[in-house]
Write a protein that holds these residues in place. Structure first.
Motif, PDB file in Angstrom:
ATOM      1  N   HIS A   1      -0.116   0.703  10.281  1.00  0.00           N
ATOM      2  CA  HIS A   1       0.678  -0.514  10.297  1.00  0.00           C
ATOM      3  C   HIS A   1      -0.195  -1.763  10.242  1.00  0.00           C
ATOM      4  CE1 HIS A   1       3.392   2.531  12.028  1.00  0.00           C
ATOM      5  NE2 HIS A   1       4.364   1.808  11.517  1.00  0.00           N
ATOM      6  N   SER A   2      -1.481  -1.608  10.406  1.00  0.00           N
ATOM      7  CA  SER A   2      -2.411  -2.731  10.387  1.00  0.00           C
ATOM      8  C   SER A   2      -3.487  -2.458   9.341  1.00  0.00           C
ATOM      9  CB  SER A   2      -3.062  -2.911  11.763  1.00  0.00           C
ATOM     10  OG  SER A   2      -4.043  -3.926  11.735  1.00  0.00           O
ATOM     11  N   PRO A   3      -3.963  -3.483   8.629  1.00  0.00           N
ATOM     12  CA  PRO A   3      -4.926  -3.262   7.540  1.00  0.00           C
ATOM     13  C   PRO A   3      -6.344  -2.960   8.005  1.00  0.00           C
ATOM     14  CG  PRO A   3      -4.453  -5.602   7.773  1.00  0.00           C
ATOM     15  CD  PRO A   3      -3.510  -4.888   8.696  1.00  0.00           C
ATOM     16  N   SER A   4      -6.649  -3.093   9.283  1.00  0.00           N
ATOM     17  CA  SER A   4      -8.008  -2.830   9.761  1.00  0.00           C
ATOM     18  C   SER A   4      -8.114  -1.392  10.253  1.00  0.00           C
ATOM     19  CB  SER A   4      -8.362  -3.812  10.886  1.00  0.00           C
ATOM     20  OG  SER A   4      -7.453  -3.665  11.960  1.00  0.00           O
ATOM     21  N   VAL A   5      -9.239  -1.041  10.851  1.00  0.00           N
ATOM     22  CA  VAL A   5      -9.409   0.293  11.422  1.00  0.00           C
ATOM     23  C   VAL A   5      -9.543   0.165  12.936  1.00  0.00           C
ATOM     24  CG1 VAL A   5     -10.461   1.256   9.362  1.00  0.00           C
ATOM     25  CG2 VAL A   5     -11.908   0.202  11.073  1.00  0.00           C
ATOM     26  N   PRO A   6      -9.066   1.147  13.688  1.00  0.00           N
ATOM     27  CA  PRO A   6      -9.124   1.053  15.146  1.00  0.00           C
ATOM     28  C   PRO A   6     -10.558   1.119  15.661  1.00  0.00           C
ATOM     29  CG  PRO A   6      -7.591   2.773  14.430  1.00  0.00           C
ATOM     30  CD  PRO A   6      -8.389   2.370  13.241  1.00  0.00           C
ATOM     31  N   GLY A   7     -10.827   0.354  16.701  1.00  0.00           N
ATOM     32  CA  GLY A   7     -12.094   0.443  17.413  1.00  0.00           C
ATOM     33  C   GLY A   7     -11.847   1.086  18.766  1.00  0.00           C
ATOM     34  N   VAL A   8     -12.046   0.312  19.830  1.00  0.00           N
ATOM     35  CA  VAL A   8     -11.747   0.779  21.188  1.00  0.00           C
ATOM     36  C   VAL A   8     -10.696  -0.149  21.779  1.00  0.00           C
ATOM     37  CG1 VAL A   8     -12.635   1.183  23.511  1.00  0.00           C
ATOM     38  CG2 VAL A   8     -14.036   1.779  21.519  1.00  0.00           C
TER      39      VAL A   8
ATOM     40  N   CYS B   1      -3.611   6.756   1.448  1.00  0.00           N
ATOM     41  CA  CYS B   1      -2.502   5.864   1.102  1.00  0.00           C
ATOM     42  C   CYS B   1      -2.795   4.415   1.486  1.00  0.00           C
ATOM     43  CB  CYS B   1      -1.221   6.332   1.783  1.00  0.00           C
ATOM     44  SG  CYS B   1      -0.491   7.815   1.034  1.00  0.00           S
ATOM     45  N   SER B   2      -3.576   4.194   2.527  1.00  0.00           N
ATOM     46  CA  SER B   2      -3.898   2.821   2.922  1.00  0.00           C
ATOM     47  C   SER B   2      -4.932   2.194   1.995  1.00  0.00           C
ATOM     48  CB  SER B   2      -4.408   2.784   4.370  1.00  0.00           C
ATOM     49  OG  SER B   2      -5.703   3.362   4.472  1.00  0.00           O
ATOM     50  N   HIS B   3      -5.577   3.004   1.150  1.00  0.00           N
ATOM     51  CA  HIS B   3      -6.612   2.498   0.247  1.00  0.00           C
ATOM     52  C   HIS B   3      -6.141   2.410  -1.203  1.00  0.00           C
ATOM     53  CE1 HIS B   3      -9.129   3.234   3.728  1.00  0.00           C
ATOM     54  NE2 HIS B   3     -10.049   2.484   3.161  1.00  0.00           N
ATOM     55  N   TYR B   4      -4.857   2.599  -1.445  1.00  0.00           N
ATOM     56  CA  TYR B   4      -4.292   2.450  -2.782  1.00  0.00           C
ATOM     57  C   TYR B   4      -3.047   1.567  -2.712  1.00  0.00           C
ATOM     58  CZ  TYR B   4      -7.249   5.947  -5.051  1.00  0.00           C
ATOM     59  OH  TYR B   4      -8.322   6.620  -5.577  1.00  0.00           O
ATOM     60  N   ILE B   5      -2.877   0.708  -3.720  1.00  0.00           N
ATOM     61  CA  ILE B   5      -1.742  -0.200  -3.759  1.00  0.00           C
ATOM     62  C   ILE B   5      -0.946  -0.005  -5.043  1.00  0.00           C
ATOM     63  CG2 ILE B   5      -2.763  -2.015  -2.327  1.00  0.00           C
ATOM     64  CD1 ILE B   5      -3.464  -3.469  -5.017  1.00  0.00           C
ATOM     65  N   ILE B   6       0.326  -0.380  -4.985  1.00  0.00           N
ATOM     66  CA  ILE B   6       1.138  -0.573  -6.174  1.00  0.00           C
ATOM     67  C   ILE B   6       1.486  -2.057  -6.198  1.00  0.00           C
ATOM     68  CG2 ILE B   6       3.327   0.025  -5.029  1.00  0.00           C
ATOM     69  CD1 ILE B   6       2.418   1.068  -8.607  1.00  0.00           C
TER      70      ILE B   6
ATOM     71  N   ASP C   1       0.870  -1.179   0.000  1.00  0.00           N
ATOM     72  CA  ASP C   1       0.000   0.000   0.000  1.00  0.00           C
ATOM     73  C   ASP C   1       0.907   1.228   0.000  1.00  0.00           C
ATOM     74  OD1 ASP C   1       0.647   0.889   2.606  1.00  0.00           O
ATOM     75  OD2 ASP C   1      -1.098  -0.044   3.515  1.00  0.00           O
ATOM     76  N   MET C   2       0.322   2.399  -0.205  1.00  0.00           N
ATOM     77  CA  MET C   2       1.144   3.576  -0.454  1.00  0.00           C
ATOM     78  C   MET C   2       1.783   4.136   0.815  1.00  0.00           C
ATOM     79  SD  MET C   2       0.884   3.204  -3.517  1.00  0.00           S
ATOM     80  CE  MET C   2       2.098   4.430  -3.919  1.00  0.00           C
ATOM     81  N   ASN C   3       1.248   3.807   1.990  1.00  0.00           N
ATOM     82  CA  ASN C   3       1.952   4.162   3.222  1.00  0.00           C
ATOM     83  C   ASN C   3       3.273   3.422   3.301  1.00  0.00           C
ATOM     84  OD1 ASN C   3       0.221   6.029   4.653  1.00  0.00           O
ATOM     85  ND2 ASN C   3      -1.215   4.336   4.932  1.00  0.00           N
ATOM     86  N   GLU C   4       3.237   2.128   2.996  1.00  0.00           N
ATOM     87  CA  GLU C   4       4.463   1.329   3.040  1.00  0.00           C
ATOM     88  C   GLU C   4       5.442   1.801   1.969  1.00  0.00           C
ATOM     89  OE1 GLU C   4       5.878  -3.363   3.166  1.00  0.00           O
ATOM     90  OE2 GLU C   4       3.772  -2.862   2.773  1.00  0.00           O
TER      91      GLU C   4
END
Length: 677
Positions: free
Chosen positions: A601-608, A303-308, A270-273
């Motif tokens: 750093h993780s592919p999910s989204v934070p909860g609590v 960036c987490s929603h786009y890949i190369i 992903d584009m963050n990486e």
């Protein structure tokens, strides 16, 4: 007939994405993000895009450029190599490479809808600089295939619908492409507009067609999370649905798609990486200094929603690609212990909550919540919010507003802090900004008065700022701590126009409203902003934040009271907290609650996240939003702990979601904490 008309309308809409994209690329290049002197040749009217969009197109250009140049480097000894750009639009790749002298023994073939190719050929033919590079003076037509084309010694344009593979293959043969030569295929946000069966056919066809090849794909992922839902809605409104998201929603699914399609190797970032592994620290600093910027959440989410993706076969599969820096690692999705139900807060109609982000909220007693500042919507218009929003509990419902309000001192700031001092019956407002170049200074005092005539919220300026006042800042924290029996506001971190991450701290006497120096010992923590801070045992718990490298932090710190002042201590968590920022936090019955935020750093989204303060044990809980019917974005929000209900109210939140528009959470949301606590 109806299906053909619908298909034609979709094709026209997809072609329209090229026109919008090339304007954004031109804006990015004009401001110095990425060197490209040729993009302006394909734009009739320049338009400066927002900094977030410029950054988004910069990272796209860098990722694709690096893949192309890696291919040219790997094949430099070949007598012939080929670049086949699928859905090229008005991209200027060929002209940039040709002017750099990078196309020795190489040919570039661009494919797109016939109308797009016709327009591009006409633009090239009318521009002397471009025709000289191509070596032709006018567009021509392929006589045997009927494809609109422009032909030079090492450059050609073919007008073909990619869903017609037999026509594409015939056109490429007549254009002289050699299946035995090393070939790079490039598809930037192209295949996802096609039906999945058709795009998968293109992937398999390419693997069969070329003996030694590399396929580079730039595309979207993660349709299921809130940002992904906003992204999908945007493209659907443009009649350009992203088909690939349904069947290939993440990196692993995309990787498997190519391996199943006949490719021997496949890697996905992903584009963050990519940004932190393949772009040097000096280059990151250069582009981060080009424009004032304060949209970190949307930048990381985009960036987490786009890949190369790079897939390879034949001789190219046996060539190891550059690995980049190892400073960024992708972690597995943390294991969750359960879920928390989110439901809309009961509001008495027609009352609504604050639709804004970057604001702050405070609980004034058990039944009054005030929210100030932020960017949001009022009367159908978006902008910085000048009103003071109030929620008053009446029975089981909440109503908005107070009959009288004094707001003449309020300046519609964002990313400030607001600290309620019960003894003084006052909210202290510190810091914030009007823009990334205009921070706010001084102290504001908000008071709440109840009377038979109505409720009044008053805003007054604090005392004149002494010389000891800390530098202006925003995205900082302000926490009540105790020293020698007196209450102080501990102001820590944040940003300023001159410093991306501040690492200093200051103490404000809560009653005297004077800045005082108090000794602090221990290792000075890394500078940060957008962290959380909570009062605990007379000190302050600091969690997460965005650090000096532009990466979320996973540390929990404790500013612990000491006989002579305070001391910094590290608070260990087990397992380690996933690095995050732009969250909110509360301490309740010996537990630290971290709510929402952004992690990359993780592919999910934070909860609590619940951290037991006696043992350091960390537990993760998802947030179940199925009852809401709209995407809940838990960043740039505020939250209020309602102890009598064992629930937490989330107010506002959202952001300017790249080029997909502004998303604002619709209503305040209640999270039921009873089961997890």
């Amino acid at each position: 007939m109806g299906k053909r008309r619908g298909r034609a309308a979709r094709d026209t809409a997809v072609q329209g994405t090229n026109d919008s994209s090339i304007v954004s690329k031109c804006s990015m290049a004009a401001l110095g993000y990425f060197p490209d002197d040729f993009l302006s040749c394909f734009v009739t009217k320049n338009s400066r895009r927002a900094p977030l969009i410029n950054r988004g197109y910069y990272i796209r250009a860098r990722a694709v450029d690096q893949c192309v140049r890696n291919f040219l480097l790997q094949t430099q000894d070949s007598s012939r190599r080929q670049i086949l750009s699928l859905g090229a639009g008005f991209d200027s790749l060929y002209f940039r490479l040709k002017s750099d002298g990078a196309l020795k023994n190489a040919v570039v073939c661009e494919v797109d809808f016939p109308e797009v190719i016709r327009r591009k050929a006409a633009l090239i033919s009318r521009t002397k600089e471009l025709t000289e590079l191509v070596g032709v003076s006018e567009s021509t037509r392929c006589p045997s295939s009927g494809l609109v084309g422009l032909h030079g010694d090492d450059y050609m344009l073919l007008g073909v619908d990619l869903s017609d593979l037999s026509l594409l293959e015939n056109g490429l043969k007549q254009a002289g492409l050699d299946p035995g030569s090393p070939t790079l295929l490039l598809a930037e946000v192209v295949l996802t507009y096609m039906d999945n069966s058709q795009s998968s056919a293109v992937i398999s066809w390419a693997a069969d067609q070329f003996q030694s090849a590399c396929f580079v794909l730039y595309e979207q992922i993660h349709p299921e999370d809130p940002f992904g839902q906003v992204m999908q809605k945007h493209f659907c409104q443009l009649n350009s649905r992203l088909h690939a998201l349904t069947q290939f929603p993440d990196r692993e699914a995309q990787r498997k798609r190519f391996l199943d399609g006949g490719w021997e190797e496949c890697a996905v970032l992903d584009m963050n990486e990519f940004y932190h592994r393949f772009i040097s620290e000096s280059e990151r600093k250069r582009i981060e200094d080009l424009e004032p910027f304060d949209e970190f959440e949307e930048w990381h989410l985009k960036c987490s929603h786009y890949i190369i993706l790079t897939a390879s076969k034949g001789g190219l599969a046996r060539t190891s690609p550059p690995r980049g820096s190892a400073g960024f690692t992708v972690a597995d999705t943390p294991e969750t212990r359960g879920s928390i139900l989110a439901r809309e807060c009961p509001m008495a109609p027609p009352h609504t909550g604050p639709r804004r982000f970057g604001h702050k909220s405070a609980l004034l007693g058990p039944d009054v919540i005030i929210s100030t500042g932020g960017f949001g919507e009022k009367s159908g218009r978006h902008g910085r919010q000048r009103d003071i929003h109030t929620l008053i509990r009446q029975g089981r419902r909440w109503v908005t507003g107070c009959r009288h309000a004094s707001e003449e001192h309020w300046d519609a700031r964002l990313f400030h802090t607001m600290t309620w001092l019960p003894d003084s019956k006052c909210c202290l407002v510190l810091g914030g900004r009007l823009s990334p170049l205009h921070p706010c200074s001084g102290i504001l005092c908000l008071t709440w008065e109840e009377s038979a005539e109505g409720n009044t919220c008053r805003v007054a300026a604090g005392p004149p700022s002494p010389e000891e006042e800390p530098p202006p800042r925003w995205r900082h924290s302000a926490t009540e701590v105790v020293f020698r029996g007196d209450s102080y506001i501990f102001v820590y971190g944040g940003r300023s126009p001159l410093n991306a991450q501040l690492e200093d701290w200051h103490f404000l006497h809560s009653k005297k409203l004077k800045w005082e120096k108090i000794p602090v010992e221990g290792l000075v923590p890394e500078g940060r902003h957008s962290h959380s801070a909570c009062s605990w045992k007379g000190g302050a718990l600091i969690a997460g934040g965005l650090g000096a490298e532009g990466l979320p932090l996973g540390s929990v710190l404790f500013l612990s009271p000491a006989p002579t002042g305070f001391v910094w201590q590290s608070f260990e968590t087990h397992p380690s907290m996933v690095p995050r920022y732009s969250h909110t936090a509360h301490v309740y019955k010996g537990k630290l609650l971290l709510v929402g935020g952004v992690w990359i750093h993780s592919p999910s989204v934070p909860g609590v996240t619940v951290i037991d303060l006696s043992s350091g044990q960390t537990s993760e809980f998802k947030i179940n939003t199925t009852s809401l019917g709209w995407p809940l974005m838990l960043h740039n929000h505020s939250s209020i702990l309602l102890p009598d209900e064992t629930s937490l109210m989330v107010l506002g939140g959202g952001g300017n979601c790249f080029s997909f528009g502004t998303h604002l959470n619709h209503q305040p949301v209640l999270l039921d904490l009873a089961e997890i606590l």
